[in-house]
Design a protein around this motif. Structure first.
Motif: not given
Length: 710
Positions: A495-524
């Motif tokens: 039995i799950v009790v308490g309050t509604q959880s956060f809701g973070k259901g995505t997966v991110q990855s880092l990819t290099p750019l010309k300058q800096g990086q892009l953190k991008i959501t690729e999965s769920k």
């Protein structure tokens, strides 16, 4: 959550300083050279990087969006919101001039032309520097001319208000804003002679930082005004930001134990490290914003606008030293409401980060019952030790398996897995931990941007704990915690009790750019039922009152969060017919809450908090504000004393006395001898109620009440 911290959270949620006022001084623009600033422009490399970002977002993000006129309009609005979200700097004439860019940003960006963004940014810089310069020059006169008896008000949130129509309207708005801050300082018992110099110093620090803005700063804000429209976890990281990415305050060495991130100009608390100094002290809360840092009794240093690594350096320090944080509490109605929090730095001990067990004795139906509690602060694994073949490598699953066996030997009636404040961690550990409670089967589905679905879980049959099980979650249970809780719920294993959880259901990855990086959501993430954990999180079978405000904490509170949806479910076993007994469990739970002093207290405090959220403006008459503040304190004191009287405790004369009690208890918590002696006032009411629910559910488990070693 420790009971001391439980009470401290409730106190913090209702502590507000709504003191603002007015002044009759008129602000005139300064003609000095200090208001002048050279325009900044973008480079060829930034132009190429922008095209690289557009390309990667279009090809790799989980959702597909087209950079067209509609998105151009959204980028335009988001950019203005990020620069001047409170609508206190730009003028109506500025917006009329900028409107030409609303539907052309897509065309210019696709060519690598960033001039619209830089034109707007340069105007923003001009307006801000002018305003800060005028304010610094006029502060002493403004403070001296303030009329504290004038009846007027200030809008708490100006996001839906129009920009000032002209300079006179802007001056009037800033007169109120500055007076609000002056009265906050008066309420904090600052000497009159100190107020103007203190504010001048704050504004001068801000002016110094603004004048150091670079093209990199403008580029990062402009690009993130586009990237954030995909989802709140997709971000462009400039070269400087990339160097400091994932800087956190988990402080395995010496510090306060808090994970921080930058949000606009503020340093925001993401979460507290379990059993760390801040967690034990009990006052700092997730989503609090840190605006000042002081060493010991030293002077507060303003940190608004500082880089994350600079703030981290100020907060870190030697074990035993004291740091004072000036924060805008998550419960604050305006940014002028500040609280001071004093934390003694310490070493965050590794053993305190691991899963821990204890036995909770409760009287249920006039019979003493023993409930096994396993507190899991994170889903951790020592990958390096595992790769080296160390047979004793640490992981959540290995630790919990051992604790389960020990509790079973102690003869507990059932197990509660406490996942409150567990922000997640290793997906592998979430899957393997689930395997301790099911015989075999899938635990999670991961859907990628190419629509392919990968399934993971317990692939082979093995022994598992078969006894009564409750999982306790709250709003800060996220990611891997949600996968575990969702699987236990879908299998009808517990039995799950308490309050509604956060809701973070995505997966991110880092990819290099010309300058800096892009953190991008690729999965769920998706549960075996086919339901996503994204946005909605896990809804408990039996809900407790929500301590954290869902409007400010959780995935659904973030702009452009990906929506909840579902995919095909996986065939899976149902271990017990829990839905059949849920109405009875809920009825018994509700009946207990009617007479439980702690839950009555919690609901009363939450009602007061909800009442305060409905307020859209605050009085700027100082006497009125002080009277309203005293009235709020009186209401809070009344319900606290009702709780104490019901528990046989002495009533308090004031809430200040309660704060001292909480601080004293927090200090005692750090003493191992005192930590072992918990009196009645330190019992966690949420954990106790979870134990009663578990005992109510025993009949459905039948002969499997006696646990089996995993």
């Amino acid at each position: 959550m420790h009971p001391v911290r439980f009470l401290a959270v409730l106190t913090t949620l209702l502590t507000t300083l709504l003191l603002t006022s007015a002044v009759n001084a008129k602000v005139e623009p300064s003609a000095g050279d200090a208001t002048k600033i050279s325009d900044i422009s973008y480079s060829k490399e930034q132009s190429k990087t922008a095209l690289d970002i557009i390309n990667k977002l279009g090809k790799r993000h989980y959702i597909t969006q087209t950079l067209n006129d509609n998105m151009s309009s959204r980028i335009y609005d988001n950019y203005l919101r990020r620069l001047d979200g409170n609508k206190s700097l730009f003028l109506k004439a500025d917006l009329e001039e900028f409107e030409q860019y609303r539907y052309s940003i897509d065309d210019t960006m696709n060519k690598g032309d960033l001039s619209p963004g830089y034109t707007i940014f340069n105007r923003y810089q001009q307006r801000l520097i002018e305003r800060l310069t005028v304010t610094i020059d006029n502060l002493p006169a403004m403070v001296g001319a303030m009329n504290y008896e004038r009846d007027e008000s200030l809008e708490i949130d100006r996001k839906e208000m129009p920009w000032p129509a002209n300079q006179a309207e802007a001056d009037e708005l800033w007169r109120k804003i500055i007076k609000s801050r002056v009265i906050s300082l008066r309420a904090a018992k600052k000497e009159e002679s100190e107020i103007a110099p203190l504010l001048q110093k704050r504004y001068q620090n801000q002016l110094n930082r603004v004048q150091q803005s670079t093209s990199e700063d403008a580029f990062q804000i402009y690009m993130n005004s586009m990237a954030a429209l995909y989802d709140p976890h997709t971000n462009y990281l400039s070269p400087t930001t990339s160097e400091n990415f994932n800087i956190n305050m988990s402080l395995s060495l010496e510090g306060i134990g808090a994970v921080l991130q930058t949000e606009d100009e503020f340093t925001k608390v993401v979460r507290l490290v379990h059993a760390g100094p801040a967690d034990k002290q009990g006052q700092l809360q997730p989503s609090d914003r840190i605006v000042g840092v002081a060493q010991g009794d030293g002077e507060i240093e303003d940190v608004i606008g500082l880089r994350l690594d600079e703030v981290v350096k100020l907060i870190r320090g030697k074990k035993g030293s004291t740091v004072r944080l000036e924060v805008i509490p998550v419960s604050a109605k305006t940014d002028d409401e500040h609280a001071m929090i004093e934390i003694v730095r310490d070493t965050v001990k590794l053993e305190e980060q691991s899963a821990q067990k204890k036995v909770l004795d409760i009287y249920h139906n006039d019979k003493l019952s023993k409930i096994g509690i396993i507190d899991i602060p994170a889903f951790y694994i020592d990958f390096e030790a595992m790769r080296k073949g160390d047979p004793k490598y640490k992981s959540t699953t290995r630790d919990v398996s051992k604790l389960l066996s020990e509790l079973i030997e102690e003869g507990v009636d059932g197990i509660i897995i406490d996942l409150r404040e567990n922000g997640g961690g290793s997906l592998q550990e979430a899957n393997q931990l689930t395997g301790l409670f099911i015989e075999q089967g899938p635990t999670v589905q991961i859907r990628h941007s190419n629509k392919q679905v990968y399934r993971d879980g317990k692939r082979s049959s093995s022994r598992y704990y078969q006894g009564p099980l409750v999982v306790l979650i709250n709003r800060l249970s996220a990611s891997a915690s949600e996968i575990f809780a969702g699987a236990i719920q879908d299998y009808q294993r517990g039995i799950v009790v308490g309050t509604q959880s956060f809701g973070k259901g995505t997966v991110q990855s880092l990819t290099p750019l010309k300058q800096g990086q892009l953190k991008i959501t690729e999965s769920k993430f998706y549960r075996i039922s086919g339901e996503s954990t994204q946005h909605r999180g896990v809804i408990p079978d039996i809900e407790f009152p929500a301590i954290y405000d869902k409007e400010k904490v959780g995935e659904s509170s973030l702009d452009n969060a990906l929506a909840w949806d579902r995919i095909d479910p996986i065939r899976h076993r149902r271990y017990f017919n829990l839905p059949a007994i849920m109405p009875e469990l809920k009825a018994k739970h509700e009946e207990r809450l009617k007479t439980d002093p702690d839950f009555i207290f919690l609901n009363a405090q939450l009602a007061l908090l909800e009442e305060s959220r409905s307020i859209s403006s605050i009085s700027l008459n100082e006497k009125t504000r002080l009277a309203e503040q005293e009235e709020d304190k009186a209401k809070a004191l009344l319900i606290e004393n009702q709780r104490r009287t019901a528990k046989g405790l002495e009533p308090l004369a004031s809430l200040d006395e309660e704060d001292q009690d909480v601080e004293k208890a927090a200090d005692e918590e750090s003493d191992k001898a005192d930590k072992e002696e918990e009196d009645e006032d330190e019992i966690d009411p949420l954990l106790t109620e979870a134990g009663h629910i578990l005992m109510d559910a025993l009949p459905v488990y039948g002969v499997k009440k006696v646990a089996t070693n995993p």
